[in-house]
Design a protein around this motif. Sequence first.
Motif, PDB file in Angstrom:
ATOM      1  N   SER B  18       0.958  -0.922   0.465  1.00  0.00           N
ATOM      2  CA  SER B  18       0.065   0.117  -0.157  1.00  0.00           C
ATOM      3  C   SER B  18       0.782   1.434   0.053  1.00  0.00           C
ATOM      4  O   SER B  18       1.687   1.383   0.207  1.00  0.00           O
ATOM      5  N   THR B  20       0.994   5.749  -0.347  1.00  0.00           N
ATOM      6  CA  THR B  20      -0.388   7.170  -0.489  1.00  0.00           C
ATOM      7  C   THR B  20       0.249   7.552  -0.818  1.00  0.00           C
ATOM      8  O   THR B  20       1.766   8.563  -0.817  1.00  0.00           O
ATOM      9  N   ARG B  77      -5.031   7.528  -1.933  1.00  0.00           N
ATOM     10  CA  ARG B  77      -4.065   6.339  -1.463  1.00  0.00           C
ATOM     11  C   ARG B  77      -4.555   4.670  -1.713  1.00  0.00           C
ATOM     12  O   ARG B  77      -5.808   4.874  -2.510  1.00  0.00           O
TER      13      ARG B  77
END
Lengths: 113, 116
Positions: B18, B20, B77
Motif C-alpha cells: 500500500s 499514499t 491511497r
Amino acid sequence: AQSVTQLDSQVPVFEEAPVELRCNYSSSVSVYLFWYVQYPNQGLQLLLKYLSGSTLVESINGFEAEFNKSQTSFHLRKPSVHISDTAEYFCAVSESGGQNFVFGPGTRLSVLP
Amino acid sequence: NAGVTQTPKFRILKIGQSMTLQCTQDMNHNYMYWYRQDPGMGLKLIYYSVGAGITDKGEVPNGYNVSRSTTEDFPLRLELAAPSQTSVYFCASSSPPGQQTSYEQYFGPGTRLTVT
C-alpha cells in the motif's frame, strides 16, 4: 455520459506550416470544452477553453479552436507552427457546470525542421 | 506560488503493498482531482473533491481511496497494489464556478508508479 475522440494519434508537420488537430465529442447535454498541452515529463497545461459566448477562442501563443455544436467538434488550429510546439495535445469535455472531466486519448504533434 | 506539488516523483511497489500519493496546492482552490494516465489512453478521472470533507468518485475509482481534510491537501491511497495500477498519476486543482479561471485545471508534475 460524455466521450471525446481525437482521431489522429500522431501529426507530423514541418516548421512554419499550418496544423489542425481534430477533436469530436459526444454528449446529450451542453458542454464545456478544453485543450491542454503536455510537454515531455510534465503535467498538463491549459491551452484554451470554451465555456460560452464566442465560438472561436484563442490562446496567447497563436493557437485557436472553434466550437461547432452541429458537428460536435472543437478542432485546434495554428497557422504557423514552431519547433517548440512539439508536444502532446489533449481535448477534454465536461458537462456545463460539472466537475467530471473526460479527456481524449491525445494527439502527438511533432514539428519537423 | 508553488502551484500543485506531488510526492513522490517515482515509486516501485510490490503487489499487495500500500502507499499514499501526496498532493498539495497553494492556490486556495476548492476543487481538486486525481487522474491516471496510461499510454494512448488519455487521462482517466479517479476521484475529485469540491471542498474539504467532500469527495466523489470519477470514472475509475476501484482500488483507490481519497480524503480531503484541508483545502490544500488531497492524498490518494492505494490499498493492495496490483500491476493494473502501474501508471502515471496526476493531481490537479481548479477554482470554483463564478471566477475568471473557473474550470481551468492546474496540474502537478505527476507520480510515476510501477507495481511489480
